[in-house]
Design a protein around this motif. Structure first.
Motif, PDB file in Angstrom:
ATOM      1  N   MET A 106      34.348  46.218  50.397  1.00 57.38           N
ATOM      2  CA  MET A 106      34.374  47.040  49.932  1.00 57.38           C
ATOM      3  C   MET A 106      33.626  45.837  48.460  1.00 57.38           C
ATOM      4  N   LYS A 107      33.333  46.661  47.541  1.00 59.86           N
ATOM      5  CA  LYS A 107      32.962  45.429  46.744  1.00 59.86           C
ATOM      6  C   LYS A 107      34.403  45.641  45.798  1.00 59.86           C
ATOM      7  N   LYS A 108      34.332  44.346  45.001  1.00 60.56           N
ATOM      8  CA  LYS A 108      35.247  43.896  43.958  1.00 60.56           C
ATOM      9  C   LYS A 108      35.206  45.243  42.704  1.00 60.56           C
ATOM     10  N   GLU A 109      34.113  45.775  42.804  1.00 64.18           N
ATOM     11  CA  GLU A 109      33.741  46.717  41.909  1.00 64.18           C
ATOM     12  C   GLU A 109      35.043  48.063  41.430  1.00 64.18           C
ATOM     13  N   VAL A 110      34.368  48.551  43.579  1.00 65.15           N
ATOM     14  CA  VAL A 110      35.559  49.474  43.884  1.00 65.15           C
ATOM     15  C   VAL A 110      36.881  49.575  43.236  1.00 65.15           C
ATOM     16  N   THR A 114      39.202  51.109  40.040  1.00 65.33           N
ATOM     17  CA  THR A 114      40.328  52.259  40.649  1.00 65.33           C
ATOM     18  C   THR A 114      41.322  51.829  39.583  1.00 65.33           C
ATOM     19  N   SER A 115      41.664  50.037  39.879  1.00 69.64           N
ATOM     20  CA  SER A 115      42.326  49.786  38.586  1.00 69.64           C
ATOM     21  C   SER A 115      42.648  49.895  37.622  1.00 69.64           C
ATOM     22  N   LEU A 166      43.165  39.143  35.436  1.00 68.77           N
ATOM     23  CA  LEU A 166      42.854  37.401  36.337  1.00 68.77           C
ATOM     24  C   LEU A 166      42.739  37.396  37.908  1.00 68.77           C
ATOM     25  N   CYS A 167      43.259  38.910  38.092  1.00 69.50           N
ATOM     26  CA  CYS A 167      42.733  39.050  39.689  1.00 69.50           C
ATOM     27  C   CYS A 167      41.277  39.890  40.291  1.00 69.50           C
ATOM     28  N   LEU A 168      41.007  39.866  39.968  1.00 67.43           N
ATOM     29  CA  LEU A 168      39.519  41.110  39.685  1.00 67.43           C
ATOM     30  C   LEU A 168      38.151  41.037  38.421  1.00 67.43           C
TER      31      LEU A 168
END
Length: 376
Positions: A106-110, A114-115, A166-168
């Protein structure tokens, strides 16, 4: 805000409780029961369907052992918090489906999308709680604690946004400051309020908050707006002061050009250093003498430490974390996400001014928010 009771399906008693001797062998599940209730139950690996009352919200042939009826207290749930729970639940169900579908691929963009979606729901909840708090009477405030809910919701939104960055959102080897600037801009409504009051005035330069508005826009990196408001001042066209205004205007425009230019972190740092050397040169040659407000802005552009110390006693940046980001922007703009830990201030937990939000933000910036949150 939660009350529970249990129903034993074997003896049809409304108050009996079944104790699971080996709980790890009994998977747990739950179903919504009405608007404010959950039926939580355990399902043995192999058990015939129980006899007793049939509840329409339970799955058939569930092999049910015990139902725990969980109901939410109505006095802590209002239209805003119910909407947050319902819409937030839908967001994370979709995320769970994506994880199940794509797994590690799953891509980080997802995750970022969502966030942001959940953060938008939190923001709407915060606005609604603020409205409810303003209109609530004393009895409603005492029973529902709407003001407390508003404060918690505001803190959740600010902390969630920072952790998202920071995380995404941050990428290895890139500077974190532009993202942090977006963060403090987003959570600084006082800047928009001040600027709006000034520009709506029939003579903006005569408004008592005119120079505060210009300085706020400069501090928060809203340079195009700062330049536009600055050049509305009549002194920008006066023969004796035009040169000072023109010089500052040129410096702001130069800064805008290289900020908008796509470049790697090394080029960005070099461009910044050249620009700031030019700012210092103009200041030292006396380009802003006789114009104290322009001198103050020039001190900020030059990254002068004294200019940022003075922010502690002003309303231009009203929190430590906003001052931290602003100072990084003008003193160390190429700092990477992994190095932000060295710029986060250290607080004494016994300090009366050190609140829960301060603890959570400081912990997030040091990447140890779970441990710090448990301590608080």
């Amino acid at each position: 805000g939660i009350t529970t009771c249990s129903t034993n399906m074997a003896d049809d008693s409304d108050e009996a409780v079944t104790i699971l001797r080996e709980p790890w062998r009994f998977p747990m599940s739950a179903k919504w029961r009405g608007l404010l209730g959950l039926g939580v139950f355990s399902i043995p690996a192999a058990r015939p369907p129980p006899s007793g009352p049939k509840l329409p919200w339970l799955p058939r042939d569930s092999g049910l052992v015990c139902v725990h009826d969980i109901s939410l207290q109505r006095n802590v749930w209002n239209s805003a918090t119910r909407k947050l729970a319902n819409e937030g639940h839908a967001v994370f169900v979709r995320l769970h489906d994506n994880v199940a579908r794509f797994g590690a691929g799953m891509k980080k963009e997802v995750l970022v999308r969502t966030s942001k979606e959940y953060r938008a729901i939190m923001r709407a909840c915060t606005f609604r709680l603020e409205e409810l708090s303003a209109s609530a009477d004393d009895e409603e405030e005492e029973n529902g604690g709407i003001r407390a809910q508003f404060e918690v919701s505001s803190m959740m939104e600010i902390v969630w946004h920072l952790v998202e960055i920071l995380c995404l959102q941050s990428q290895p080897g890139t500077c974190i400051v532009p993202l942090l600037l977006d963060w403090i801009r987003f959570h600084s409504p006082e800047v928009n309020i001040t600027v709006s009051e000034v520009v709506k005035h029939h003579h903006p330069d005569r408004h008592p908050s005119y120079w505060n508005a210009v300085k706020m826009l400069v501090l928060y990196g809203r340079l195009k707006e700062a330049h536009h408001l600055l050049m509305q001042h009549p002194l920008a066209q006066h023969s004796t002061s035009r040169a000072a205004f023109t010089t500052l205007s040129r410096l702001l425009e130069k800064m805008l050009r290289f900020l908008n230019k796509t470049s790697n972190i090394t080029e960005y740092a070099v461009d910044w250093q050249r620009w700031q050397i030019e700012c210092i040169s103009e200041r030292d040659r006396g380009a802003f003498l006789g114009q104290p407000h322009l001198e103050d802005i020039a001190q900020i552009l030059c990254g002068e430490e004294s200019a940022f110390r003075e922010l502690n006693d002003s309303d231009l940046c009203n929190t430590w974390y906003k001052r931290m980001v602003v100072e990084l922007f003008y003193r160390d703009p190429a700092v990477k996400a992994v190095d932000i830990i060295y710029h986060s201030p250290t607080f004494d937990s016994e300090d009366d001014d050190f609140g829960l939000l301060d603890a959570m933000l400081a912990a997030a910036l040091k990447y140890d928010w779970q441990e710090r949150s448990e301590e608080r």
